[in-house]
Design an enzyme around this catalytic site. Structure first.
Site, PDB file in Angstrom:
ATOM      1  N   GLN A  17       0.609  -1.877   0.263  1.00  0.00           N
ATOM      2  CA  GLN A  17       0.059   0.290   0.156  1.00  0.00           C
ATOM      3  C   GLN A  17       0.529   1.103   0.039  1.00  0.00           C
ATOM      4  O   GLN A  17       1.851   1.335   0.689  1.00  0.00           O
ATOM      5  CB  GLN A  17      -0.693  -0.523   0.653  1.00  0.00           C
ATOM      6  N   SER A  98       5.350  -5.966   3.387  1.00  0.00           N
ATOM      7  CA  SER A  98       3.760  -6.372   3.398  1.00  0.00           C
ATOM      8  C   SER A  98       2.723  -6.925   2.387  1.00  0.00           C
ATOM      9  O   SER A  98       3.496  -7.917   2.458  1.00  0.00           O
ATOM     10  CB  SER A  98       3.643  -4.621   3.940  1.00  0.00           C
ATOM     11  N   LEU A  99       1.980  -6.340   2.540  1.00  0.00           N
ATOM     12  CA  LEU A  99       1.069  -5.757   0.926  1.00  0.00           C
ATOM     13  C   LEU A  99       1.653  -7.658   0.244  1.00  0.00           C
ATOM     14  O   LEU A  99       1.048  -8.480  -0.295  1.00  0.00           O
ATOM     15  CB  LEU A  99      -0.334  -5.775   1.048  1.00  0.00           C
ATOM     16  N   HIS A 207       0.892  -3.013  10.844  1.00  0.00           N
ATOM     17  CA  HIS A 207       2.381  -3.569  11.388  1.00  0.00           C
ATOM     18  C   HIS A 207       2.041  -3.807  13.535  1.00  0.00           C
ATOM     19  O   HIS A 207       3.621  -3.792  13.738  1.00  0.00           O
ATOM     20  CB  HIS A 207       3.785  -3.676  10.776  1.00  0.00           C
ATOM     21  N   GLN A 256       3.035 -11.092  10.758  1.00  0.00           N
ATOM     22  CA  GLN A 256       3.566 -10.078   9.662  1.00  0.00           C
ATOM     23  C   GLN A 256       2.433  -9.459  10.310  1.00  0.00           C
ATOM     24  O   GLN A 256       2.406  -8.087  10.211  1.00  0.00           O
ATOM     25  CB  GLN A 256       3.299 -10.739   7.777  1.00  0.00           C
TER      26      GLN A 256
END
Length: 320
Positions: A17, A98-99, A207, A256
């Protein structure tokens, strides 16, 4: 389509993102119909026209985390599909920020694409529902060491939550937590000599421990998800480790959500495995720029339109 070949010094990374933008991949889609087909497959799962949202907006809707996540997944997979269609080399490693880790797992053959579209859409919804709008925040701190930022978070948390959550590059760390605690940490970082300490325009504090409820819901969803051993090794965010076991992959995806993205270590792990060229597969240039800050010996090329695709193909051909 020309025959693909394996390149032991090549890695692919996928953004998360923040890299989304209205009109992303439009130029690539005009040349490669597989881009729009990839988004159409996602739309079938989601029940709305994802490609139209990406092209037309509104931006406020695209930036809602439950919409951003499937859009970024589709974008990364679409660029990968184009790379494969062009006969681009198979990388030795993959990772996602991340994503983007979900995108990496799809492209590595561990998770079915349509399954992943549903997963990340639900992930976004779980994250948004975990913390009411306005109660959480994220901020970027530039110009301080990791240890100093970790100490600032510990000192300013008080009875709230704030922690370092994205170790993006030396001197660039993102913090997240309760809005009040993040504001206190920003003030202290500025007093401590930070070059910049600014709130980020995000709707959820990713996170950090505030995401634990979302992680628990995600665990339930992942337990019923078919995951295979990746055909291409994927370095995860939570442990900076390569997992072949589906259960370990599930556990890493759950952790995560409420643990830091250790991106500097991910890139260092790639370097230790003889990676010399890294392609950022998806819109924007964020990860390529971070890579150059982490280790200038790694060549980092973003791929998101026909000119950058050609540059990526030429770079791999030149380096062999």
């Amino acid at each position: 389509m020309c025959k693909t070949k394996y390149n032991k010094s090549l890695a692919f990374v996928f953004p998360g993102q923040g890299s989304q933008a209205i009109g992303m991949l439009a130029d690539l889609a005009r040349t490669f119909p597989i881009v729009q087909k990839t988004f159409a497959d996602a739309s079938d799962v989601l029940g709305y026209d994802l490609w139209n949202l990406v092209l037309e907006g509104p931006e406020t809707t695209l930036n809602q985390t439950d919409k951003t996540q499937p859009a970024m997944l589709a974008a990364g997979v679409a660029v990968w599909n184009v790379w494969v269609e062009k006969g681009g080399a198979t990388p030795a490693l993959m990772a996602g920020h991340s994503l983007g880790e979900y995108t990496a797992l799809v492209c590595a053959g561990a998770i079915n694409y349509k399954t992943a579209v549903n997963l990340v859409s639900e992930r976004g919804r779980f994250m948004q529902e975990a913390v009411p709008q306005g109660e959480g925040a994220m901020a970027a701190i530039l110009g301080l060491s990791d240890d100093v930022i970790i100490a600032i978070c510990a000192e300013t948390a008080q009875d709230d939550i704030v922690s370092a959550v994205n170790f993006n590059s030396p001197g660039q760390v993102v913090i997240a937590g309760s809005a009040a605690a993040v504001e206190r940490a920003i003030a202290q970082a500025k007093e401590g000599g930070a070059k910049r300490a600014i709130l980020l325009p995000v709707s959820v504090p990713s996170h950090c421990l505030l995401m634990k409820p979302a992680a628990e819901r995600m665990q339930t969803l992942l337990e019923s998800t078919d995951i295979k051993a990746p055909r291409i090794p994927v370095i995860n965010n939570a442990d900076v480790a390569i997992c072949d076991d589906p259960d370990q992959i599930r556990q890493a995806l759950v952790r995560q959500l409420y643990n830091p993205v250790r991106w500097v270590e991910v890139i260092q792990a790639m370097k230790a495995r003889s990676i010399v060229t890294l392609l950022e597969c998806g819109p924007g240039k964020v990860l390529a720029a971070l890579t150059r800050r982490i280790d200038r010996e790694i060549g980092a090329v973003p791929v998101f339109d026909p000119p950058t695709l050609e540059k990526g193909l030429e770079e791999i051909e030149r380096k062999g």
